[in-house]
Design a protein around this motif. Structure first.
Motif, mmCIF file in Angstrom:
data_model
loop_
_atom_site.group_PDB
_atom_site.id
_atom_site.type_symbol
_atom_site.label_atom_id
_atom_site.label_comp_id
_atom_site.label_asym_id
_atom_site.label_seq_id
_atom_site.Cartn_x
_atom_site.Cartn_y
_atom_site.Cartn_z
ATOM 1 N N HIS A 21 -8.644 3.305 -4.288
ATOM 2 C CA HIS A 21 -7.419 2.511 -4.439
ATOM 3 C C HIS A 21 -7.599 1.135 -3.793
ATOM 4 N N GLU A 22 -7.508 0.096 -4.593
ATOM 5 C CA GLU A 22 -7.656 -1.277 -4.104
ATOM 6 C C GLU A 22 -6.597 -1.606 -3.051
ATOM 7 N N HIS A 23 -5.368 -1.087 -3.226
ATOM 8 C CA HIS A 23 -4.313 -1.391 -2.253
ATOM 9 C C HIS A 23 -4.658 -0.829 -0.879
ATOM 10 N N CYS B 176 0.834 -1.197 0.000
ATOM 11 C CA CYS B 176 0.000 0.000 0.000
ATOM 12 C C CYS B 176 0.874 1.254 0.000
ATOM 13 N N LYS C 253 -7.781 -0.480 0.285
ATOM 14 C CA LYS C 253 -8.840 -1.347 0.777
ATOM 15 C C LYS C 253 -8.260 -2.629 1.373
ATOM 16 N N LEU C 254 -7.338 -3.249 0.641
ATOM 17 C CA LEU C 254 -6.713 -4.485 1.121
ATOM 18 C C LEU C 254 -5.886 -4.255 2.372
ATOM 19 N N ASP D 206 -12.156 3.471 -1.541
ATOM 20 C CA ASP D 206 -13.045 3.450 -2.706
ATOM 21 C C ASP D 206 -12.313 3.833 -3.991
#
Length: 130
Positions: free
Chosen positions: A99-101, A33, A103-104, A97
């Protein structure tokens, strides 16, 4: 019984293993991230993630040294790690919402904090037995 065994008596070792696994996952998610944050120009989030990765690594290394296991200092470090995990998750959730990194990372940090909270409950129970 040696000091090491006395300090660990009654602890849930499966729970400790889960805790170490979630710390590893959180550390990796935080590093990834932070890298993504740097590319996106999100300095605060990147810094939080790197700090969280460092704290996660230190916490896991402490857990891997059972001969130096002292309940009170371990619990204080776990509380500090949980605080850092929560702060990192909150920062990442601001961007989840977009950036997927993020969220993970937030999910991994929340999972690790939950595992450490469970571990601390197990440690308190072990301390009350001793």
């Amino acid at each position: 019984m040696g000091d090491r065994m006395r300090s660990m008596q009654g602890m849930d070792m499966d729970m400790m293993q889960r805790c170490m696994e979630t710390l590893t996952a959180a550390e990796q998610a935080c590093v990834m991230c932070a890298d993504g944050d740097a590319e996106a120009g999100m300095a605060m989030c990147a810094s939080m993630c790197m700090n969280c990765a460092d704290v996660s690594s230190a916490m896991m290394r402490m857990m891997l040294r059972p001969s130096g296991f002292e309940m009170q200092s371990m619990m204080a470090m776990m509380q500090a790690t949980m605080t850092m995990m929560t702060a990192c998750a909150e920062e990442c959730e601001k961007h989840a919402d977009m950036h997927e990194h993020c969220k993970l990372c937030a999910q991994a940090c929340r999972t690790a904090a939950e595992a450490m909270d469970d571990m601390m409950a197990s440690m308190r129970a072990a301390m009350s037995m001793g």
